[in-house]
Design a protein around this motif. Structure first.
Motif, PDB file in Angstrom:
ATOM      1  N   SER A  52       0.857  -1.190   0.000  1.00 22.07           N
ATOM      2  CA  SER A  52       0.000   0.000   0.000  1.00 22.07           C
ATOM      3  C   SER A  52       0.889   1.235   0.000  1.00 22.07           C
ATOM      4  O   SER A  52       1.880   1.257   0.739  1.00 22.07           O
ATOM      5  N   PRO A  53       0.533   2.258  -0.806  1.00 23.89           N
ATOM      6  CA  PRO A  53      -0.403   2.284  -1.928  1.00 23.89           C
ATOM      7  C   PRO A  53      -0.086   1.181  -2.940  1.00 23.89           C
ATOM      8  O   PRO A  53       1.070   0.826  -3.144  1.00 23.89           O
ATOM      9  N   HIS A  54      -1.153   0.700  -3.566  1.00 27.62           N
ATOM     10  CA  HIS A  54      -1.057  -0.552  -4.301  1.00 27.62           C
ATOM     11  C   HIS A  54      -0.839  -0.389  -5.806  1.00 27.62           C
ATOM     12  O   HIS A  54      -1.538   0.371  -6.462  1.00 27.62           O
ATOM     13  N   ASN A  55       0.132  -1.136  -6.293  1.00 28.06           N
ATOM     14  CA  ASN A  55       0.352  -1.287  -7.728  1.00 28.06           C
ATOM     15  C   ASN A  55      -0.225  -2.647  -8.119  1.00 28.06           C
ATOM     16  O   ASN A  55       0.180  -3.651  -7.537  1.00 28.06           O
ATOM     17  N   PRO A  56      -1.165  -2.747  -9.045  1.00 28.15           N
ATOM     18  CA  PRO A  56      -1.576  -1.743 -10.026  1.00 28.15           C
ATOM     19  C   PRO A  56      -2.877  -0.991  -9.708  1.00 28.15           C
ATOM     20  O   PRO A  56      -3.260  -0.136 -10.487  1.00 28.15           O
ATOM     21  N   THR A  57      -3.549  -1.298  -8.582  1.00 20.46           N
ATOM     22  CA  THR A  57      -4.948  -0.829  -8.464  1.00 20.46           C
ATOM     23  C   THR A  57      -5.106   0.557  -7.852  1.00 20.46           C
ATOM     24  O   THR A  57      -6.166   1.159  -7.950  1.00 20.46           O
TER      25      THR A  57
ATOM     26  N   ILE B 283       5.162 -13.695   9.250  1.00 17.16           N
ATOM     27  CA  ILE B 283       6.030 -12.533   9.035  1.00 17.16           C
ATOM     28  C   ILE B 283       5.436 -11.694   7.903  1.00 17.16           C
ATOM     29  O   ILE B 283       5.007 -12.231   6.875  1.00 17.16           O
ATOM     30  N   ILE B 284       5.402 -10.370   8.111  1.00 14.65           N
ATOM     31  CA  ILE B 284       4.829  -9.477   7.097  1.00 14.65           C
ATOM     32  C   ILE B 284       5.956  -8.871   6.265  1.00 14.65           C
ATOM     33  O   ILE B 284       6.958  -8.411   6.817  1.00 14.65           O
ATOM     34  N   ILE B 285       5.767  -8.904   4.943  1.00  8.91           N
ATOM     35  CA  ILE B 285       6.632  -8.107   4.065  1.00  8.91           C
ATOM     36  C   ILE B 285       5.746  -6.959   3.613  1.00  8.91           C
ATOM     37  O   ILE B 285       4.727  -7.185   2.948  1.00  8.91           O
ATOM     38  N   SER B 286       6.105  -5.744   3.971  1.00  8.23           N
ATOM     39  CA  SER B 286       5.273  -4.597   3.609  1.00  8.23           C
ATOM     40  C   SER B 286       6.002  -3.769   2.559  1.00  8.23           C
ATOM     41  O   SER B 286       7.016  -3.131   2.840  1.00  8.23           O
TER      42      SER B 286
ATOM     43  N   GLU C 120       6.248  -0.693   0.650  1.00 10.19           N
ATOM     44  CA  GLU C 120       5.724   0.677   0.792  1.00 10.19           C
ATOM     45  C   GLU C 120       6.425   1.635  -0.169  1.00 10.19           C
ATOM     46  O   GLU C 120       6.682   2.793   0.161  1.00 10.19           O
ATOM     47  N   VAL C 121       6.718   1.148  -1.374  1.00 13.25           N
ATOM     48  CA  VAL C 121       7.503   1.991  -2.288  1.00 13.25           C
ATOM     49  C   VAL C 121       6.760   3.262  -2.705  1.00 13.25           C
ATOM     50  O   VAL C 121       7.385   4.254  -3.045  1.00 13.25           O
ATOM     51  N   TYR C 122       5.417   3.242  -2.645  1.00 13.29           N
ATOM     52  CA  TYR C 122       4.663   4.448  -3.033  1.00 13.29           C
ATOM     53  C   TYR C 122       4.200   5.232  -1.804  1.00 13.29           C
ATOM     54  O   TYR C 122       3.181   5.919  -1.837  1.00 13.29           O
ATOM     55  N   GLU C 123       4.967   5.139  -0.709  1.00 13.71           N
ATOM     56  CA  GLU C 123       4.549   5.758   0.566  1.00 13.71           C
ATOM     57  C   GLU C 123       4.161   7.226   0.424  1.00 13.71           C
ATOM     58  O   GLU C 123       3.298   7.711   1.147  1.00 13.71           O
ATOM     59  N   HIS C 124       4.808   7.954  -0.482  1.00 17.90           N
ATOM     60  CA  HIS C 124       4.546   9.398  -0.585  1.00 17.90           C
ATOM     61  C   HIS C 124       3.556   9.743  -1.680  1.00 17.90           C
ATOM     62  O   HIS C 124       3.392  10.908  -2.013  1.00 17.90           O
ATOM     63  N   ILE C 125       2.906   8.733  -2.240  1.00 18.14           N
ATOM     64  CA  ILE C 125       1.964   9.035  -3.330  1.00 18.14           C
ATOM     65  C   ILE C 125       0.569   8.586  -2.924  1.00 18.14           C
ATOM     66  O   ILE C 125       0.104   7.508  -3.297  1.00 18.14           O
ATOM     67  N   THR C 126      -0.088   9.407  -2.085  1.00 21.62           N
ATOM     68  CA  THR C 126      -1.490   9.158  -1.730  1.00 21.62           C
ATOM     69  C   THR C 126      -2.271  10.432  -2.053  1.00 21.62           C
ATOM     70  O   THR C 126      -1.710  11.529  -2.026  1.00 21.62           O
ATOM     71  N   PHE C 127      -3.567  10.246  -2.335  1.00 25.04           N
ATOM     72  CA  PHE C 127      -4.371  11.380  -2.818  1.00 25.04           C
ATOM     73  C   PHE C 127      -5.555  11.660  -1.903  1.00 25.04           C
ATOM     74  O   PHE C 127      -5.916  10.849  -1.053  1.00 25.04           O
ATOM     75  N   ASP C 128      -6.181  12.809  -2.167  1.00 28.25           N
ATOM     76  CA  ASP C 128      -7.406  13.205  -1.460  1.00 28.25           C
ATOM     77  C   ASP C 128      -7.181  13.157   0.058  1.00 28.25           C
ATOM     78  O   ASP C 128      -8.050  12.713   0.815  1.00 28.25           O
ATOM     79  N   ALA C 129      -6.001  13.579   0.474  1.00 28.22           N
ATOM     80  CA  ALA C 129      -5.621  13.702   1.894  1.00 28.22           C
ATOM     81  C   ALA C 129      -5.612  12.362   2.635  1.00 28.22           C
ATOM     82  O   ALA C 129      -5.637  12.326   3.871  1.00 28.22           O
ATOM     83  N   MET C 130      -5.564  11.247   1.897  1.00 30.85           N
ATOM     84  CA  MET C 130      -5.471   9.940   2.590  1.00 30.85           C
ATOM     85  C   MET C 130      -4.070   9.776   3.161  1.00 30.85           C
ATOM     86  O   MET C 130      -3.089   9.956   2.453  1.00 30.85           O
TER      87      MET C 130
ATOM     88  N   SER D 231       1.723   3.349   7.251  1.00 34.85           N
ATOM     89  CA  SER D 231       2.944   2.537   7.269  1.00 34.85           C
ATOM     90  C   SER D 231       2.885   1.523   8.407  1.00 34.85           C
ATOM     91  O   SER D 231       2.343   1.803   9.477  1.00 34.85           O
ATOM     92  N   ILE D 232       3.505   0.376   8.171  1.00 33.36           N
ATOM     93  CA  ILE D 232       3.671  -0.626   9.242  1.00 33.36           C
ATOM     94  C   ILE D 232       4.427   0.003  10.419  1.00 33.36           C
ATOM     95  O   ILE D 232       4.218  -0.359  11.581  1.00 33.36           O
ATOM     96  N   LEU D 233       5.302   0.973  10.082  1.00 35.25           N
ATOM     97  CA  LEU D 233       6.134   1.577  11.130  1.00 35.25           C
ATOM     98  C   LEU D 233       5.305   2.327  12.167  1.00 35.25           C
ATOM     99  O   LEU D 233       5.769   2.603  13.269  1.00 35.25           O
ATOM    100  N   LYS D 234       4.051   2.657  11.825  1.00 36.64           N
ATOM    101  CA  LYS D 234       3.176   3.354  12.775  1.00 36.64           C
ATOM    102  C   LYS D 234       2.628   2.409  13.845  1.00 36.64           C
ATOM    103  O   LYS D 234       2.020   2.846  14.802  1.00 36.64           O
ATOM    104  N   TYR D 235       2.740   1.092  13.593  1.00 30.68           N
ATOM    105  CA  TYR D 235       2.077   0.096  14.450  1.00 30.68           C
ATOM    106  C   TYR D 235       3.113  -0.844  15.059  1.00 30.68           C
ATOM    107  O   TYR D 235       3.527  -1.825  14.418  1.00 30.68           O
ATOM    108  N   PRO D 236       3.532  -0.577  16.297  1.00 31.89           N
ATOM    109  CA  PRO D 236       4.624  -1.370  16.886  1.00 31.89           C
ATOM    110  C   PRO D 236       4.363  -2.873  16.882  1.00 31.89           C
ATOM    111  O   PRO D 236       5.283  -3.658  16.618  1.00 31.89           O
TER     112      PRO D 236
END
Ligand SMILES: Cc1ncc(COP(=O)(O)O)c(C=O)c1O
Length: 385
Positions: free
Chosen positions: A167-172, A194-197, A199-209, A213-218
């Protein structure tokens, strides 16, 4: 003549290579592969050039330059309120794809199952299979491609070792919500998943979404490898620079594999990136920059017979339906569009292991406005079938 038994018998040349080559052959406007066609920052080039001139041209330390790891930890700890230790929890990699492969290689054993939410970035399944793992594919929900949490729950077995999320998700263009993160937390709690997250599009979100990040959730971070790409942030996909963040015990294993895969990563670029990262506007300006491009693209395609299910919420891709134009399968439609109309896109079935075809194609709008306008001029020539 010696022959080898393929470890990837079902894999051919990726659709991205095929479509980009076809675009070149037919002088089509290439909205297929995910890379920008605008110039990168002169400051970043200057910082990197200076690093080369100053003699930073030999092997970097195996985990990456300390100043770059510090700049990354400072950035994510500020953005995601995490407390990442740059010495023990960050490793610089030659791109995100490499980071994903390395992470999987650390812990996957033959027969282990990995849940993949489809459509999915095309390296995940081959990376799992090269490690002897088994991809268990769970479809996202058409047409918004949100996560089908019941389906994920049912896919979990005693053999499930990992889940790859993006997330943000490629291709959708789907962007995970805090509710999605809560569901992931509930489903993985008290398991050894184990989660592989990605997050390569971390800085590309729209409409103030916000980007969740996984990093927000210890509690989630404690079981994760989190993967990033400078290519997607600073428009430098050709540099193949990225990094992985993971808790110390995971990172120790990651580094064991990394030191025998590439050992270290490009030194002058690490110096350049560590300096350039001090300018936070370089990444904080990205949502507005790409939202303008998304809106321009959506505006332009209004005059074409493509169908819009939903404006993309993140990433630099937009899916469009072509049912009013053609009944062809999506791959054939994408090839036809490139040859006959001169605009290249990617068929979404290429992101499904079984070629499931929702009659959608993906366009990349990380392009100069002139490129998008020229592509739209061609697409306007399409008529209803
Ligand atoms: C979801 C996703 N992950 C990873 C990557 C690859 O990143 P890199 O070029 O840094 O390997 C891409 C590139 O398109 C992507 O879309």
């Amino acid at each position: 003549m010696l022959s080898i038994t393929s470890k990837l018998p079902k894999v051919g040349t990726t659709i991205f290579t095929v479509m980009s080559a076809l675009a070149k052959e037919h002088q089509a406007i290439n909205l297929s592969q995910g890379f920008p066609d605008f110039p990168i920052s002169n400051d970043l080039i200057g910082d990197t050039y200076e690093a080369m001139r100053a003699g930073h041209n030999q092997y970097a330390p195996m985990p990456g330059l300390p100043e770059l790891r510090q700049a990354i930890a400072q950035k994510v700890n500020h953005l995601y309120k995490s407390s990442i230790n740059p010495d023990t929890e960050v490793t610089i990699t030659p791109g995100a794809t490499y980071g994903i492969y390395t992470a999987l290689t650390c812990f996957l054993n033959p027969g282990d199952e990995v849940i993949v939410l489809e459509p999915a970035y095309d390296s995940y399944i081959p990376n799992i299979e090269l490690n002897g793992g088994i991809a268990v594919c769970v479809p996202l929900k058409f047409p918004d491609y949100s996560v089908d949490w019941d389906a994920v729950k049912h896919a979990i077995t005693p053999k499930t070792r990992s889940i790859i999320i993006n997330s943000p998700h490629n291709p959708t263009g789907y962007v995970w919500t805090s509710e999605d993160m809560k569901m992931l937390d509930e489903l993985t709690r008290n398991t050894d998943i184990i989660i592989i997250s990605d997050e390569v599009y971390e800085h590309i979100t729209f409409d103030a979404m916000p980007h969740e990040s996984i990093l927000k959730y210890p509690s989630l971070f404690a079981r994760s490898f989190v993967i990033y790409s400078f290519g997607k942030v600073f428009h430098t996909t050709g540099w193949k620079m990225g990094y992985c963040i993971a808790p110390e015990p995971f990172m120790q294993e990651f580094r064991k594999v990394h030191q025998f895969l590439s050992f270290s990563t490009n030194t002058p670029m690490q110096v350049g990136l560590s300096r350039y990262l001090q300018n936070e506007q370089a990444y904080l300006s990205l949502p507005a920059f790409f939202e303008e491009k998304r809106n321009l693209f959506l505006d332009l395609i209004k005059d074409t017979p493509f169908t819009l299910h939903a404006p993309t919420k993140g990433s630099y891709f937009q899916l469009l339906g072509y049912d009013k134009i053609s009944a062809l399968p999506d791959k054939e439609f994408a090839i036809w569009l490139t040859r006959e109309i001169g605009v290249a896109c990617i068929p979404v079935s290429a992101f499904n292991h079984d070629g499931k075809d929702d009659h959608l194609v993906r366009f990349c709008f990380a392009k100069q406005d002139e490129t998008l306008i020229a592509a739209a001029e061609r697409l306007k020539k399409l008529t209803m079938k």
